[in-house]
Design a protein around this motif. Structure first.
Motif, mmCIF file in Angstrom:
data_model
loop_
_atom_site.group_PDB
_atom_site.id
_atom_site.type_symbol
_atom_site.label_atom_id
_atom_site.label_comp_id
_atom_site.label_asym_id
_atom_site.label_seq_id
_atom_site.Cartn_x
_atom_site.Cartn_y
_atom_site.Cartn_z
ATOM 1 N N GLY A 61 40.990 18.010 19.749
ATOM 2 C CA GLY A 61 39.626 18.516 19.620
ATOM 3 C C GLY A 61 38.930 18.628 20.965
ATOM 4 O O GLY A 61 38.181 19.585 21.226
ATOM 5 N N LYS A 62 39.167 17.653 21.859
ATOM 6 C CA LYS A 62 38.554 17.672 23.194
ATOM 7 C C LYS A 62 39.062 18.865 24.006
ATOM 8 O O LYS A 62 38.302 19.508 24.737
ATOM 9 C CB LYS A 62 38.855 16.363 23.926
ATOM 10 C CG LYS A 62 38.138 15.153 23.347
ATOM 11 C CD LYS A 62 38.501 13.881 24.107
ATOM 12 C CE LYS A 62 37.784 12.667 23.518
ATOM 13 N NZ LYS A 62 38.160 11.415 24.236
ATOM 14 N N LEU A 63 40.355 19.143 23.888
ATOM 15 C CA LEU A 63 40.901 20.311 24.592
ATOM 16 C C LEU A 63 40.321 21.605 24.037
ATOM 17 O O LEU A 63 39.953 22.521 24.774
ATOM 18 C CB LEU A 63 42.437 20.318 24.459
ATOM 19 C CG LEU A 63 43.200 19.222 25.184
ATOM 20 C CD1 LEU A 63 44.687 19.263 24.827
ATOM 21 C CD2 LEU A 63 43.033 19.359 26.696
ATOM 22 N N PHE A 64 40.234 21.637 22.706
ATOM 23 C CA PHE A 64 39.783 22.859 22.054
ATOM 24 C C PHE A 64 38.305 23.146 22.329
ATOM 25 O O PHE A 64 37.905 24.296 22.561
ATOM 26 C CB PHE A 64 40.024 22.752 20.544
ATOM 27 C CG PHE A 64 39.837 24.041 19.808
ATOM 28 C CD1 PHE A 64 40.497 25.203 20.193
ATOM 29 C CD2 PHE A 64 38.982 24.100 18.704
ATOM 30 C CE1 PHE A 64 40.326 26.399 19.505
ATOM 31 C CE2 PHE A 64 38.807 25.281 18.010
ATOM 32 C CZ PHE A 64 39.475 26.435 18.405
ATOM 33 N N VAL A 65 37.454 22.098 22.340
ATOM 34 C CA VAL A 65 36.026 22.322 22.539
ATOM 35 C C VAL A 65 35.737 22.866 23.942
ATOM 36 O O VAL A 65 34.812 23.659 24.137
ATOM 37 C CB VAL A 65 35.209 21.036 22.270
ATOM 38 C CG1 VAL A 65 35.351 20.041 23.420
ATOM 39 C CG2 VAL A 65 33.724 21.387 22.056
ATOM 40 N N THR A 66 36.550 22.451 24.919
ATOM 41 C CA THR A 66 36.363 22.975 26.282
ATOM 42 C C THR A 66 36.580 24.480 26.315
ATOM 43 O O THR A 66 35.787 25.225 26.903
ATOM 44 C CB THR A 66 37.343 22.285 27.254
ATOM 45 O OG1 THR A 66 37.085 20.885 27.256
ATOM 46 C CG2 THR A 66 37.175 22.839 28.665
ATOM 47 N N GLU A 67 37.650 24.925 25.675
ATOM 48 C CA GLU A 67 37.955 26.363 25.664
ATOM 49 C C GLU A 67 36.966 27.139 24.801
ATOM 50 O O GLU A 67 36.566 28.258 25.141
ATOM 51 C CB GLU A 67 39.384 26.588 25.164
ATOM 52 C CG GLU A 67 40.452 25.927 26.021
ATOM 53 C CD GLU A 67 40.360 26.357 27.472
ATOM 54 O OE1 GLU A 67 40.111 27.549 27.741
ATOM 55 O OE2 GLU A 67 40.527 25.487 28.361
ATOM 56 N N VAL A 68 36.559 26.546 23.678
ATOM 57 C CA VAL A 68 35.591 27.214 22.796
ATOM 58 C C VAL A 68 34.256 27.402 23.512
ATOM 59 O O VAL A 68 33.645 28.481 23.444
ATOM 60 C CB VAL A 68 35.397 26.405 21.497
ATOM 61 C CG1 VAL A 68 34.155 26.906 20.732
ATOM 62 C CG2 VAL A 68 36.632 26.533 20.621
ATOM 63 N N ASN A 69 33.804 26.378 24.221
ATOM 64 C CA ASN A 69 32.526 26.481 24.930
ATOM 65 C C ASN A 69 32.585 27.531 26.038
ATOM 66 O O ASN A 69 31.613 28.252 26.288
ATOM 67 C CB ASN A 69 32.119 25.129 25.504
ATOM 68 C CG ASN A 69 31.627 24.168 24.436
ATOM 69 O OD1 ASN A 69 31.242 24.598 23.343
ATOM 70 N ND2 ASN A 69 31.652 22.879 24.728
ATOM 71 N N LYS A 70 33.745 27.633 26.708
ATOM 72 C CA LYS A 70 33.909 28.678 27.711
ATOM 73 C C LYS A 70 33.795 30.063 27.065
ATOM 74 O O LYS A 70 33.129 30.969 27.576
ATOM 75 C CB LYS A 70 35.273 28.546 28.398
ATOM 76 C CG LYS A 70 35.410 27.385 29.364
ATOM 77 C CD LYS A 70 36.816 27.381 29.963
ATOM 78 C CE LYS A 70 37.021 26.199 30.887
ATOM 79 N NZ LYS A 70 38.414 26.174 31.423
#
Length: 293
Positions: A61-70
């Motif tokens: 989830g931490k990896l995914f939220v970084t890319e989603v926010n970008k």
């Protein structure tokens, strides 16, 4: 992938609480839960783990939220740029000679807006330096959409459409020996000191030609670029001048004398770039001008 689900995920990742996130998103908590569940099923990854009444991001989830926010930041920036572009499409940038800015242009724009009250069109006005060559340069560099000025050259990149004209007159101080005349030949001005146009003025070459037809040259005491500035010096007894019959002359302490010879009219033009994209607003205004003339 549902864009709303990504936004829901981003907010929940920040708050780590379904109740708070649902409130911020103005949706129900079950709707938020269903959205996160659908997202996890779609990417086949567990994004959150429970911790009491709260949740926290898993490693994935931490990896995914970084890319989603970008991605969301990039998308929001794109939306903002598109909205700015849409606002720009309703803006008409105009440059004009000062002599046209006091009456002709305001009246024309007023009539256009009155005829198009349901259209969201905005105007941005400029007189640049007040000189036609500089105004046309601004048009060529796309600083302006439409210009109202004198014809500068015959290059094929600009479309010149005539919109107004002015006759030449002689202006003198009220106490000048020529002030009693009802009309005048240009040759009669030769014995007197004159305010003339400088080489940067669009009228410079015209005046040289007209005086040549009279067989003489004016006694130039000052050489000025703008016609309104020329008139100002005449009003303050610096000399006489030959200028276009501008509206502003009527409000100045000077005598306006019709010129009988040589006859010449100053033509003003609407200038636009050929083979250049015009926004619907610009095209609409250009068509309006052409219909009125």
């Amino acid at each position: 992938m549902n864009l709303y689900h990504l936004r829901y995920f981003s907010v929940l990742a920040e708050t780590e609480n379904y109740t708070k996130a649902a409130k911020l998103l103005s949706i129900t908590q079950p709707s938020l839960s269903n959205a996160i569940h659908s997202l996890e099923q779609e990417i086949k990854v567990k994004l959150f783990a429970k911790k009491g009444r709260n949740v926290y991001l898993t490693k994935s989830g931490k990896l995914f939220v970084t890319e989603v926010n970008k991605a969301l930041t990039t998308l929001d920036h794109g939306i903002s740029e598109v909205q700015k572009s849409n606002q720009h499409d309703t803006l008409i940038r105009i440059a004009t000679l000062r002599t046209l800015s006091t009456q002709w242009l305001p009246n024309t724009v007023h009539d256009f807006l009155a005829a198009n009250q349901r259209t969201q069109i905005h105007f941005e006005f400029s007189t640049d330096t007040g000189l036609s060559p500089d105004i046309i340069h601004g048009l060529r560099t796309e600083k302006y959409d439409i210009c109202f000025c004198s014809k500068v050259d015959d290059q094929e990149d600009i479309d010149y459409f005539p919109i107004a004209e002015q006759e030449l007159v002689v202006i003198t101080p009220n106490n000048h020996p020529l002030a009693a005349k009802k009309e005048i030949n240009l040759a009669e001005t030769l014995p007197y000191k004159q305010i003339t146009f400088s080489p940067r003025s669009g009228l410079y070459s015209i005046m040289r030609q007209l005086f040549a037809e009279c067989g003489g040259h004016p006694i130039s005491v000052y050489s000025i670029e703008e016609d309104q500035a020329v008139a100002g010096l005449v009003a303050n007894n610096f000399g006489i001048a030959v200028v276009p019959n501008m509206t502003i002359l009527k409000s100045m302490p000077i005598k306006i004398i019709p010129l009988t010879f040589p006859k010449w009219k100053r033509v003003f033009y609407m200038a636009t770039l050929k083979q250049h994209y015009k926004t619907p607003a610009v095209k609409h205004f250009v068509d309006f001008i052409k219909e009125q003339n």
